[in-house]
Design an enzyme around this catalytic site. Structure first.
Site, PDB file in Angstrom:
ATOM      1  N   HIS A 256       0.821  -1.209   0.000  1.00 38.72           N
ATOM      2  CA  HIS A 256       0.000   0.000   0.000  1.00 38.72           C
ATOM      3  C   HIS A 256       0.858   1.263   0.000  1.00 38.72           C
ATOM      4  CE1 HIS A 256      -2.462   3.005   2.438  1.00 38.72           C
ATOM      5  NE2 HIS A 256      -3.132   2.893   1.321  1.00 38.72           N
TER       6      HIS A 256
ATOM      7  N   GLU B 295       2.065   1.792  -3.384  1.00 40.95           N
ATOM      8  CA  GLU B 295       0.990   2.350  -4.218  1.00 40.95           C
ATOM      9  C   GLU B 295       0.979   3.881  -4.094  1.00 40.95           C
ATOM     10  OE1 GLU B 295      -3.109   3.740  -3.346  1.00 40.95           O
ATOM     11  OE2 GLU B 295      -3.205   1.577  -2.907  1.00 40.95           O
ATOM     12  N   HIS B 296       1.063   4.374  -2.860  1.00 40.19           N
ATOM     13  CA  HIS B 296       1.116   5.832  -2.663  1.00 40.19           C
ATOM     14  C   HIS B 296       2.346   6.436  -3.349  1.00 40.19           C
ATOM     15  CE1 HIS B 296      -1.924   7.061   0.535  1.00 40.19           C
ATOM     16  NE2 HIS B 296      -2.178   5.786   0.332  1.00 40.19           N
TER      17      HIS B 296
ATOM     18  N   GLU C   8      -4.059   8.025   7.232  1.00 40.04           N
ATOM     19  CA  GLU C   8      -5.062   7.171   6.599  1.00 40.04           C
ATOM     20  C   GLU C   8      -5.428   6.010   7.518  1.00 40.04           C
ATOM     21  OE1 GLU C   8      -3.925   5.571   2.803  1.00 40.04           O
ATOM     22  OE2 GLU C   8      -5.795   4.462   2.573  1.00 40.04           O
TER      23      GLU C   8
END
Lengths: 453, 481
Positions: free
Chosen positions: A75, A78-79, A155
């Protein structure tokens, strides 16, 4: 390139005359597939109603492929992929898409990492140019890394830490799986996110991103041959990465029912949950049988649901909401889950649990009624027509299935497999998979104010 | 990557409104696997570029109802949206708050000769969806039906409005669910922050009240109260209908007349115009959270204002969708303070508001408020740059077509446009109006609309940690108060 015209009615049911969606069957979407020499798999779904297109790249790598100690890496990467490539500067991807009237986003699960754009079809070459960069020429601006790590921590705070139900879910999954990385949350544990570095992210990228680990799905007002030609031009030159995806740790046999008891001062509604580790949709019989079982046992919006009848209706109804869900579109292990929100803190959780157990035992012993099963089939199959209304949802359905290792043939066979399920098969699947030693049972309750732990 | 608003991008399947709430209660519970790098779109902006040659048409039925239809035969299905103006805020009798909200849950729980199970089974066997939802200013009915069954499906809709049963068991069930939901909402930081914001902005107006009510309200409500509220909630004169799909105008007119044509007219009440108060300041509610939700803004403009499109373009630069807004750059990209921040226009029936939302760590609330003020002031004083304006217009124009590329998306757009008093040609004129916005317009509207000195910040979250202390590790329970 292979054009597939699904057999009439394959996406929708013809069932009995009383439960008919006959004419609707003609509407099966036109799906075309191709593959490039470098291993990229392509799917094109035509929808010519409006000048709009959806472009998705699905990488077959997710949180379940992370090394121990580095949870959240898929993840985090991905960012970071939005923070620069050899040709594009940090932030360019989203800015350029927006400048062309498009929207973009990305997502990471245990199974895959996906990037998508929704945009007018004439900009697809531009999108592909950028996604080809992301696939092979990442060059992250190192100055962005610390800030982005903080964004990811915020997040996690927004999604998980501020919600006791989410934290409870993490605890449940950690108890359900003993060895498989499904036990670790896809967003990562906070203390491990804090130590993720750019170097390790780049290493992860080199090991997992490449055309032979990706599925391209394009939907919308497009010509399949043109899409394939563009894909060849932009993705074709990229070199495949070496090796197969490293194998994942497998679950051993399971002998003990697990329990999770969690208290949190912020809980206003107690929650009962049970998760079972089950077959995936790769199982041609138990997969669809479990999907139907979830519908019959706990469809949330059908008054016919057995859990609604047992837990929500009537004078003694202990719960306000209850339902069941089957998540079978997974690479290794499916999950069958049951939840109930007791009406308030005074409700006896033992009562809720005993009713759930009773309904499961009854299903295993007797199976569903014919009419009940037929109705469940109609509901699930009618979703297919509704899904077709939205090219994004349709693209997602194909992309997610292929990314977890299903084939186009399996996706297209699903309606027929579902239709063929008998009451006996539902009962058998329930008996095979809803075993207490394959499960975790959890209770989330408010912390007692005086004796907070 | 991108960041934005509060609404998850992925639409939930079209199912009952109560299911949607239940799923929201559950959120992930370890089940929701997809972590978006960002979420969100705003309903207003995710709308559409249709082919003008095949625009929607207006149909007037034999019974005098007006329907906007876009004939779309490529799927054998019809999306239909019916919306009654009024809604919870005006339809509830004094001292009977929550009645309309319960009705929204009860309309699928049996009608005429059909009890709840028979009604829902009939719907399900037709392969259809019928979703009822009471909002603060309307009651909406969203229908999805295979076209071959549209007649039977609309007959269920007719029955649900003409002869709702409100059986005691169904009422008890929906009350229990609503009680649970509102208890949850009572502890939800975003809801608390928003309600406190509205109370501050609209003192003494119904907008400051939560039409959904709560346990104490439901305890008072009887079946008679619900029946009595129905004519105010389903006023034929306040009905608008749109449809997109495989149905001819003649057939649709007949079905709409059958479903809605015999409802009583004139029941809905009108409320006087609302005025936003000028009551700047920082409101703070402490709840046990490691992150604070900040809802911020002040009074705005209504959607019939000549400056509305200019304001939309300008606020998009400030806090619109995606990674590219000024607020996102300042709070997320530069400072890593938040995962998502957004701001924009919100239109109520009787008032307009400019508002935004952001979640930040408790100890950074003051810093975030400072940055928000700064950006608000900079935009008010200088307006957007030429480049920002062009970029914003390109996005708003180009993305218009994406949201209405599905039948349901287009039908929702039509009913929404209509409820905002826009014409049937708005689908064509909307992009022209945005293209026509000049830099001068945007600067003028920024100066007129954005008032840093009027900003209200409604903060709900935990107390800031003393300097130098680490946040609590996850999983560790809150210390006793």
């Amino acid at each position: 390139m292979k054009t597939r015209i699904p057999p009439a009615g394959s996406l929708l049911l013809g069932l009995a005359a009383s439960l008919a969606l006959g004419a609707a069957a003609a509407a099966a979407p036109a799906v075309t597939t191709f593959s490039l020499d470098n291993g990229l798999q392509g799917v094109v779904i035509e929808d010519h109603r409006a000048p709009a297109a959806t472009h998705m790249v699905w990488y077959k790598v997710g949180a379940a492929d992370e090394e121990p100690g580095f949870s959240g890496m898929a993840h985090f990467l991905e960012h970071l992929t939005f923070k620069g490539t050899e040709t594009f500067a940090s932030g360019d991807f989203s800015r350029i898409i927006a400048d062309h009237g498009g929207v973009d986003n990305a997502g990471t699960t245990h199974e895959y990492t996906t990037y998508y754009q929704r945009i007018a079809p004439q900009w697809l070459p531009l999108v592909m140019e950028m996604e080809a960069e992301r696939m092979s020429r990442l060059d992250v601006d190192a100055e962005q890394v610390d800030v982005e790590r903080r964004v990811v921590l915020e997040e996690r705070m927004s999604r998980v830490d501020s919600d006791p139900v989410e934290r409870f879910g993490e605890e449940m999954k950690a108890a359900l799986y003993k060895n498989h990385r499904y036990r670790v949350p896809a967003i990562g544990w906070r203390h491990e996110i804090e130590s993720l570095s750019l170097d390790k992210a780049v290493e992860f990228y080199r090991r997992h991103y490449g055309p032979n680990r990706a599925v391209l799905v394009v939907a919308g007002d497009v010509d399949p041959e043109q899409v394939e030609a563009w894909a060849r031009a932009y993705y074709g030159p990229l070199a495949p990465i070496a090796g197969e995806r490293p194998p994942r740790a497998r679950e051993p046999a399971s002998y003990a029912a697990r329990r999770v008891e969690m208290r949190d001062a912020r809980v206003v509604l107690p929650l009962f949950q049970r998760f079972y580790a089950t077959a995936t949709t790769a199982d041609p019989v138990d997969g669809p049988a479990l999907a139907l079982l979830a519908q019959i046992l706990g469809s949330n919006d059908s008054a016919d649901s057995r859990l609604r009848r047992a837990l929500i209706e009537g004078e003694e109804a202990p719960a306000a909401y209850a339902g069941a869900r089957y998540q079978g579109e997974m690479a290794d292990i499916g999950t069958f889950s049951i939840f109930a929100f007791p009406k308030d803190a005074s409700v006896d959780m033992n009562l809720v649990e005993s009713i759930v157990d009773r309904e499961i035992a009854r299903m295993i012993a007797e199976g569903p009624a014919e009419q009940e099963l037929a109705r469940a089939k109609t509901i699930i199959l009618s979703d297919a027509l509704f899904a077709q209304d939205n090219q994004f949802n349709l693209a997602e359905r194909y992309g997610a299935a292929l990314a977890v290792g299903r084939t186009i043939e399996e996706v297209e066979a699903w309606p027929d497999r579902l239709r063929a399920v008998t009451p006996e098969q539902v009962a058998a699947a329930a008996g095979r998979w809803l075993k207490i030693e394959r499960s975790v049972t959890g209770r989330l309750q408010a912390a007692q104010t005086e004796s907070a732990p | 990557m991108t960041a934005a608003a509060r609404r998850p991008f992925r639409p939930l399947p079209l199912r009952s409104a109560r299911l949607r709430e239940a799923l929201r209660l559950l959120r992930g519970a370890g089940l929701a696997l997809l972590l978006g790098a960002a979420v969100a779109t705003t309903a207003r902006e995710a709308a559409a570029q249709p082919d003008p040659a095949e625009g929607p048409q207006e149909i007037v039925t034999p019974k005098g109802l007006s329907v906007w239809l876009k004939y779309e035969p490529s799927l054998p299905a019809v999306a239909l949206n019916a919306q009654f103006g009024g809604g919870g805020l005006s339809a509830d009798a004094p001292d009977r708050r929550g009645a309309s909200f319960l009705i929204g849950g009860l309309l699928e729980e049996g009608a005429g000769d059909l009890d709840a199970r028979s009604f829902q089974n009939a719907r399900d066997e037709l392969g259809a969806r019928i979703v009822y939802m009471t909002a603060s200013e309307d009651l909406s009915i969203t229908v999805w039906s295979p076209s071959e069954h549209l007649g039977e499906v609309m007959d269920l809709v007719r029955l649900s409005l003409a002869s709702p049963r409100f059986d005691p068991e169904a009422v008890a069930l929906v009350k229990a669910q609503s009680t649970a939901l509102m208890r949850h909402q009572g502890a939800d930081a975003q809801n608390l922050a928003e309600m406190a914001f509205l109370k501050r902005l609209f003192p003494d107006d119904p907008y400051s009240s939560d039409y959904r009510g709560g346990e104490a309200d439901y305890a008072k409500l009887t079946r008679e109260d619900l029946l009595e509220a129905m004519p105010r909630l389903t006023d034929r004169d306040r009905l608008i209908v749109s449809a997109v799909g495989d149905v001819t105008p003649e057939r649709l007119a007949e079905l709409v007349d059958a479903a809605f044509g015999d409802l009583a007219a004139g029941g809905a009440r009108s409320l006087p115009p609302a005025r936003t108060a000028q009551a700047p300041g920082i409101l703070r509610e402490i709840v046990d959270r490691e992150q604070s939700m900040i809802v911020f803004g002040h009074g705005g403009i209504e959607n019939d204002d000549p400056d509305y499109e200019a304001a939309r373009v300008m606020t998009h630069v400030l806090g619109g969708y995606g990674a590219n807004s000024r607020l996102n750059a300042a709070l997320r990209d530069k400072r890593g303070m938040t995962y998502a921040v957004s701001a924009g226009l919100r239109s109520y029936d009787r008032a307009g508001v400019v508002m935004g939302m952001v979640a930040v760590a408790n100890e950074r609330v003051d810093e975030a408020i400072g940055v928000l003020r700064e950006e608000w002031t900079r935009m008010a004083e200088e307006g957007p740059t030429e480049a920002e304006l062009e970029r914003s217009k390109r996005y708003l124009i180009g993305s218009f077509g994406l949201g209405i590329s599905s039948n349901m998306g287009l039908s929702e757009f039509l009913v929404r446009s209509r409820s905002q008093g826009l014409g049937i040609d708005y689908i064509r004129t909307r992009n022209e109006a945005i293209a026509a916005v000049t830099l001068e317009d945007a600067k003028r509207v920024a100066a007129r609309l954005l008032k840093p000195e009027e900003l209200v910040f409604s903060v709900v979250g935990g107390e800031p940690l003393p300097a130098g202390t680490e946040p609590r590790p996850p999983g560790e329970a809150a210390p006793p108060p």
